[in-house]
Design a protein around this motif. Structure first.
Motif, mmCIF file in Angstrom:
data_model
loop_
_atom_site.group_PDB
_atom_site.id
_atom_site.type_symbol
_atom_site.label_atom_id
_atom_site.label_comp_id
_atom_site.label_asym_id
_atom_site.label_seq_id
_atom_site.Cartn_x
_atom_site.Cartn_y
_atom_site.Cartn_z
ATOM 1 N N ARG A 103 1.081 28.050 6.466
ATOM 2 C CA ARG A 103 0.173 26.924 6.269
ATOM 3 C C ARG A 103 0.396 26.228 4.931
ATOM 4 N NH1 ARG A 103 -5.412 28.443 7.921
ATOM 5 N NH2 ARG A 103 -4.561 27.924 9.943
ATOM 6 N N ARG A 104 0.780 26.954 3.899
ATOM 7 C CA ARG A 104 0.963 26.351 2.571
ATOM 8 C C ARG A 104 2.015 25.243 2.598
ATOM 9 N NH1 ARG A 104 3.251 31.547 1.686
ATOM 10 N NH2 ARG A 104 5.524 31.391 1.648
ATOM 11 N N ASP A 105 2.926 25.282 3.572
ATOM 12 C CA ASP A 105 3.951 24.234 3.685
ATOM 13 C C ASP A 105 3.377 22.905 4.166
ATOM 14 O OD1 ASP A 105 5.782 26.084 2.822
ATOM 15 O OD2 ASP A 105 6.634 26.450 4.823
ATOM 16 N N LYS A 106 2.176 22.909 4.675
ATOM 17 C CA LYS A 106 1.527 21.682 5.144
ATOM 18 C C LYS A 106 1.102 20.775 3.992
ATOM 19 C CE LYS A 106 0.541 22.556 9.695
ATOM 20 N NZ LYS A 106 1.191 21.615 10.579
ATOM 21 N N PHE A 107 0.980 21.348 2.782
ATOM 22 C CA PHE A 107 0.417 20.617 1.646
ATOM 23 C C PHE A 107 1.493 20.265 0.629
ATOM 24 C CE2 PHE A 107 -2.688 23.786 3.181
ATOM 25 C CZ PHE A 107 -3.552 22.902 3.823
ATOM 26 N N PRO A 108 1.405 19.071 0.052
ATOM 27 C CA PRO A 108 2.409 18.677 -0.944
ATOM 28 C C PRO A 108 2.130 19.298 -2.304
ATOM 29 C CG PRO A 108 0.766 16.964 -0.754
ATOM 30 C CD PRO A 108 0.422 18.010 0.289
ATOM 31 N N ARG A 109 3.153 19.341 -3.122
ATOM 32 C CA ARG A 109 2.944 19.596 -4.548
ATOM 33 C C ARG A 109 2.635 18.223 -5.112
ATOM 34 N NH1 ARG A 109 8.099 21.257 -5.760
ATOM 35 N NH2 ARG A 109 7.671 20.723 -7.927
ATOM 36 N N TYR A 110 1.451 18.028 -5.614
ATOM 37 C CA TYR A 110 0.970 16.701 -5.990
ATOM 38 C C TYR A 110 1.847 16.040 -7.043
ATOM 39 C CZ TYR A 110 -2.976 18.675 -3.529
ATOM 40 O OH TYR A 110 -3.752 19.288 -2.598
ATOM 41 N N GLU A 111 2.437 16.835 -7.916
ATOM 42 C CA GLU A 111 3.310 16.295 -8.964
ATOM 43 C C GLU A 111 4.469 15.500 -8.359
ATOM 44 O OE1 GLU A 111 4.153 15.240 -12.640
ATOM 45 O OE2 GLU A 111 2.478 16.590 -12.239
ATOM 46 N N THR A 112 4.953 15.934 -7.193
ATOM 47 C CA THR A 112 6.078 15.236 -6.564
ATOM 48 C C THR A 112 5.674 13.874 -6.004
ATOM 49 O OG1 THR A 112 5.713 16.262 -4.397
ATOM 50 C CG2 THR A 112 7.178 17.427 -5.931
ATOM 51 N N LEU A 113 4.394 13.607 -5.883
ATOM 52 C CA LEU A 113 3.918 12.330 -5.336
ATOM 53 C C LEU A 113 3.620 11.293 -6.409
ATOM 54 C CD1 LEU A 113 1.392 13.668 -2.651
ATOM 55 C CD2 LEU A 113 3.831 13.178 -2.380
ATOM 56 N N VAL A 114 3.610 11.698 -7.668
ATOM 57 C CA VAL A 114 3.200 10.803 -8.754
ATOM 58 C C VAL A 114 4.062 9.544 -8.807
ATOM 59 C CG1 VAL A 114 2.977 10.570 -11.269
ATOM 60 C CG2 VAL A 114 2.129 12.615 -10.121
ATOM 61 N N SER A 115 5.383 9.695 -8.730
ATOM 62 C CA SER A 115 6.245 8.510 -8.822
ATOM 63 C C SER A 115 6.012 7.556 -7.661
ATOM 64 C CB SER A 115 7.719 8.913 -8.911
ATOM 65 O OG SER A 115 8.118 9.595 -7.747
ATOM 66 N N ASP A 116 5.740 8.082 -6.470
ATOM 67 C CA ASP A 116 5.452 7.218 -5.324
ATOM 68 C C ASP A 116 4.131 6.479 -5.500
ATOM 69 O OD1 ASP A 116 7.804 7.872 -3.969
ATOM 70 O OD2 ASP A 116 6.869 9.592 -2.975
ATOM 71 N N VAL A 117 3.133 7.150 -6.046
ATOM 72 C CA VAL A 117 1.848 6.500 -6.298
ATOM 73 C C VAL A 117 2.031 5.388 -7.332
ATOM 74 C CG1 VAL A 117 -0.481 6.802 -7.244
ATOM 75 C CG2 VAL A 117 0.439 8.459 -5.613
ATOM 76 N N HIS A 118 2.778 5.672 -8.399
ATOM 77 C CA HIS A 118 3.057 4.642 -9.407
ATOM 78 C C HIS A 118 3.772 3.447 -8.778
ATOM 79 C CE1 HIS A 118 1.791 6.060 -13.354
ATOM 80 N NE2 HIS A 118 2.060 7.283 -12.947
ATOM 81 N N ARG A 119 4.741 3.716 -7.905
ATOM 82 C CA ARG A 119 5.498 2.642 -7.248
ATOM 83 C C ARG A 119 4.566 1.752 -6.424
ATOM 84 N NH1 ARG A 119 6.930 2.629 -2.350
ATOM 85 N NH2 ARG A 119 6.839 4.878 -2.105
ATOM 86 N N VAL A 120 3.667 2.349 -5.681
ATOM 87 C CA VAL A 120 2.729 1.582 -4.856
ATOM 88 C C VAL A 120 1.780 0.768 -5.738
ATOM 89 C CG1 VAL A 120 0.787 1.776 -3.256
ATOM 90 C CG2 VAL A 120 2.846 3.143 -2.883
ATOM 91 N N LEU A 121 1.255 1.380 -6.782
ATOM 92 C CA LEU A 121 0.302 0.682 -7.642
ATOM 93 C C LEU A 121 0.973 -0.435 -8.439
ATOM 94 C CD1 LEU A 121 -1.818 3.663 -8.981
ATOM 95 C CD2 LEU A 121 -2.341 2.126 -7.088
ATOM 96 N N LYS A 122 2.219 -0.260 -8.821
ATOM 97 C CA LYS A 122 2.916 -1.271 -9.616
ATOM 98 C C LYS A 122 3.177 -2.560 -8.841
ATOM 99 C CE LYS A 122 5.500 0.156 -13.358
ATOM 100 N NZ LYS A 122 6.772 0.471 -13.952
ATOM 101 N N LYS A 123 3.173 -2.490 -7.527
ATOM 102 C CA LYS A 123 3.421 -3.691 -6.729
ATOM 103 C C LYS A 123 2.450 -4.807 -7.101
ATOM 104 C CE LYS A 123 5.520 -1.914 -2.544
ATOM 105 N NZ LYS A 123 5.384 -1.775 -1.104
ATOM 106 N N PHE A 124 1.203 -4.446 -7.321
ATOM 107 C CA PHE A 124 0.188 -5.454 -7.608
ATOM 108 C C PHE A 124 -0.409 -5.341 -8.996
ATOM 109 C CE2 PHE A 124 0.265 -5.303 -3.011
ATOM 110 C CZ PHE A 124 0.320 -6.653 -2.700
ATOM 111 N N TYR A 125 -0.296 -4.174 -9.611
ATOM 112 C CA TYR A 125 -0.980 -3.940 -10.877
ATOM 113 C C TYR A 125 -0.015 -3.456 -11.950
ATOM 114 C CZ TYR A 125 -4.785 -4.030 -7.575
ATOM 115 O OH TYR A 125 -5.625 -4.384 -6.570
ATOM 116 N N ALA A 126 1.108 -4.118 -12.083
ATOM 117 C CA ALA A 126 2.130 -3.677 -13.036
ATOM 118 C C ALA A 126 1.585 -3.583 -14.462
ATOM 119 C CB ALA A 126 3.323 -4.616 -12.997
#
Length: 134
Positions: free
Chosen positions: A98-121
């Motif tokens: 079951r632990r494989d179902k969940f991400p390591r949140y640190e690995t998602l940080v760059s993707d979150v930044h990429r999404v937010l930078k589209k409109f809020y650079a």
């Protein structure tokens, strides 16, 4: 079946509650085991602490309007309640264990930044600047 929460659900996209400064985490998670709910809360808390200059809100299973798929744990983010959702993680085809179902949140940080930078650079700290400060 998960217990129903009392109180009115908030529509973050309506004129009374909308803020372009509030980003939304949309998490679809199964209710078959409480750990899925705990992990959704952990995800929100991690990003609130990691990116304190943004306000984040968690919406689970489309505010109860979506029946989650069996074994689901999917994380999507949107710049605000009126913009499109971007898939960050899907645990649907992962596990057991079951632990494989969940991400390591640190690995998602760059993707979150990429999404937010589209409109809020101007409101998102650049990852390179952040690493220099450390």
């Amino acid at each position: 079946m998960a217990p129903k929460k009392k109180g009115k659900l908030i529509d973050w996209a309506d004129d009374d509650h909308f803020s372009k400064d509030r980003s939304i985490f949309h998490i679809e998670h199964t209710t078959e085991c409480p750990i899925f709910q705990v992990k959704a809360d952990e995800c929100l808390t991690f990003f609130q602490q990691r990116i304190p200059e943004r306000e984040f809100q968690l919406i689970r299973n489309k505010n109860g309007k979506q029946v989650p798929r069996e074994g689901a744990f999917e994380v999507r983010v949107s710049q605000n309640a009126r913009t499109s959702e971007h898939l960050l993680w899907s645990g649907l085809n992962r596990g057991p264990p079951r632990r494989d179902k969940f991400p390591r949140y640190e690995t998602l940080v760059s993707d979150v930044h990429r999404v937010l930078k589209k409109f809020y650079a101007d409101k998102v700290v650049d990852l390179d600047e952040e690493e220099e400060d450390m």
